[in-house]
Scaffold this active site. Structure first.
Site, short mmCIF file in Angstrom:
data_model
loop_
_atom_site.label_atom_id
_atom_site.label_comp_id
_atom_site.label_asym_id
_atom_site.label_seq_id
_atom_site.Cartn_x
_atom_site.Cartn_y
_atom_site.Cartn_z
CG HIS A 1 20.22 -59.03 -37.51
ND1 HIS A 1 19.13 -58.27 -37.15
CD2 HIS A 1 20.35 -60.00 -36.55
CE1 HIS A 1 18.62 -58.76 -36.02
NE2 HIS A 1 19.33 -59.81 -35.64
CG ASP B 1 25.06 -54.72 -37.64
OD1 ASP B 1 25.55 -54.61 -36.50
OD2 ASP B 1 24.07 -55.44 -37.89
CD GLN C 1 27.03 -61.40 -33.78
OE1 GLN C 1 27.88 -61.96 -33.11
NE2 GLN C 1 25.75 -61.46 -33.48
CE LYS D 1 23.79 -59.32 -31.03
NZ LYS D 1 23.05 -60.56 -30.73
CB CYS E 1 17.11 -61.73 -36.96
SG CYS E 1 16.06 -61.86 -35.51
#
Length: 434
Positions: free
Chosen positions: A149, A226, A229, A252, A392
């Site tokens: 991202h 990261d 997700q 999220k 993104c």
């Protein structure tokens, strides 16, 4: 639970955890909406998730009865706000199995969390007494991947510009997985930090990081993941994951916008210089100099997103109540079902892994020569909400030779009927543009 027809070859187990999707959906007021005269079909949870009543009620209750600033008042409201805020920190720490709540730094989102680490490197590089693990200069290297991202690309580009360090990256294979064939040449003694996405927001790829982690430890670098997700969708154990930092964002995972998390090993956070200056992050202040508080306060300057953090704690409670293993398995079955169903649509090209192994519930695709914006508009007219664009992640689009992609993404409230609605909608798109 809504019945899911598992495609041939997908293992079927009787002992996996389950939950009642219809009961879960009843907790989300927005899911009762209609869009353009059709029932809402929300397939954009990788972008932002919806919020259950249990989270909305906590958010409203905090403002209605416990609104006060934290860590600076001895009156009742201030004490209640502080206890709720720090209680949320403890819930988040337990949710990811952090050894201590003090390793959890509340941020605005994942982007800010990554920037805090990047600017800590920058600030340490300017100080002669900076910890050598964070000092960067010409000849040093930062490693990311082509799968990232923008929030895990741009901060490192800017850091390298400020320090003279070099940015390098893992390429992506045709199957949408990290190409680790050049691992030993890419991660070397010159590498100071490797920052990678745990689950791709555009390809759905779940990156198995064990080989990379082993190499990072061999060369003495640091590892940031990261997990924007992954934390909302998978059981998370930072001890077992063996990263030095992880970042994720509340919106999220059923929480409000404006709240995120930087988790870091305690001794690393203690060695990092502050990034933002102001109230609450100080130990002492004179007109000549300041000294700084211990983490996490050192990185939480000013009034924090108090109610949002409390609501994040409520989101953690909700996810724990459903069960993260159950959510993981629900999405795995949905993904298998969706890959099979989308495979019946003529001229549809899936980007990323085409099997449910090592991938999450995010599927990006192209539909013939129809532009994703047109796909999205036709689907929206039918009540089906998907994301279109570069997500993104422009380098990924460039890698696969497309300007944009259409993305459908799932969560605990997604049903097979919604996937069927997506497939039927794509058939309508074909009729419009053929």
């Amino acid at each position: 639970m809504t019945s899911i027809a598992i495609p041939p070859g997908m293992p079927q187990y009787d002992d996996v955890p389950r939950f009642d999707v219809a009961q879960v959906r009843a907790d989300f007021p927005i899911l009762s909406r209609e869009i353009n005269g059709h029932p809402l079909v929300y397939l954009d949870s990788a972008n932002t998730s919806h919020k259950p009543r249990q989270v909305l009620d906590v958010l409203g209750e905090h403002y209605a009865r416990h609104n006060g600033n934290v860590s600076r008042s001895v009156h009742t409201l201030g004490t209640e706000a502080t206890e709720a805020y720090e209680g949320a920190r403890a819930k988040v720490a337990a949710f990811i199995n952090a050894p201590s709540p003090d390793e959890v730094v509340f941020t605005k989102n994942s982007t800010e969390a990554i920037n805090i680490v990047a600017y800590a490197f920058s600030n340490a590089s300017l100080r002669p007494d900076g910890d050598p693990r964070f000092r960067l200069g010409p000849g040093d290297e930062v490693v990311i991947s082509e799968m990232e991202h923008h929030s895990n690309i741009v901060p490192w580009q800017l850091l390298c510009e400020r320090t003279g360090a070099t940015l390098r990256w893992f390429p992506v294979t045709d199957q949408g997985r990290l190409d680790e064939s050049g691992l030993d040449d890419l991660v070397t003694e010159r590498t100071k930090i490797v920052s990678l996405v745990h689950v791709s927001n555009i390809l759905g790829t779940v990156n198995a990081t064990s080989r990379i982690t082993e190499r990072v430890r061999e060369v003495g670098a640091l590892l940031l993941l990261d997990c924007s997700q992954s934390v909302p969708h998978l059981p998370m154990d930072v001890v077992d994951l063996d990263a030095d930092y992880i970042v994720f964002t509340g919106h999220k995972m059923l929480a409000p916008t404006g709240i995120g998390v930087l988790w870091g090993r305690a001794e690393l956070l203690a060695a990092m210089p502050p990034v933002f200056g102001g109230g609450s992050m100080i130990e002492t202040v004179t007109m000549g100099r300041s000294t700084f508080a211990a983490p996490p306060a050192r990185f939480e300057a000013g009034t924090p997103p108090i109610a949002e953090a409390v609501a994040l704690g409520a989101a953690v409670d909700y996810l724990n109540g459903v069960g993260m293993r159950a959510i993981q398995w629900h999405e795995k079955e949905l993904t298998a079902y969706a890959l099979d169903a989308l495979g019946t649509v003529p001229d549809l090209r899936i980007f990323g892994p085409t099997v449910p192994v090592g991938r999450g519930g995010t599927i990006s695709f192209a539909l013939g020569d129809v532009h994703p914006h047109d796909v999205g508009q036709v689907l929206d007219s039918l009540g089906v909400q998907v994301r279109v664009g570069h997500h993104c992640a422009k380098p990924v689009c460039n890698r696969f030779g497309v300007p944009a992609m259409t993305r459908a993404s799932f969560y605990l409230y997604t049903t097979t009927e919604e996937i069927d609605a997506l497939v039927a909608g794509l058939e309508q798109v074909k009729k419009v543009f053929d």
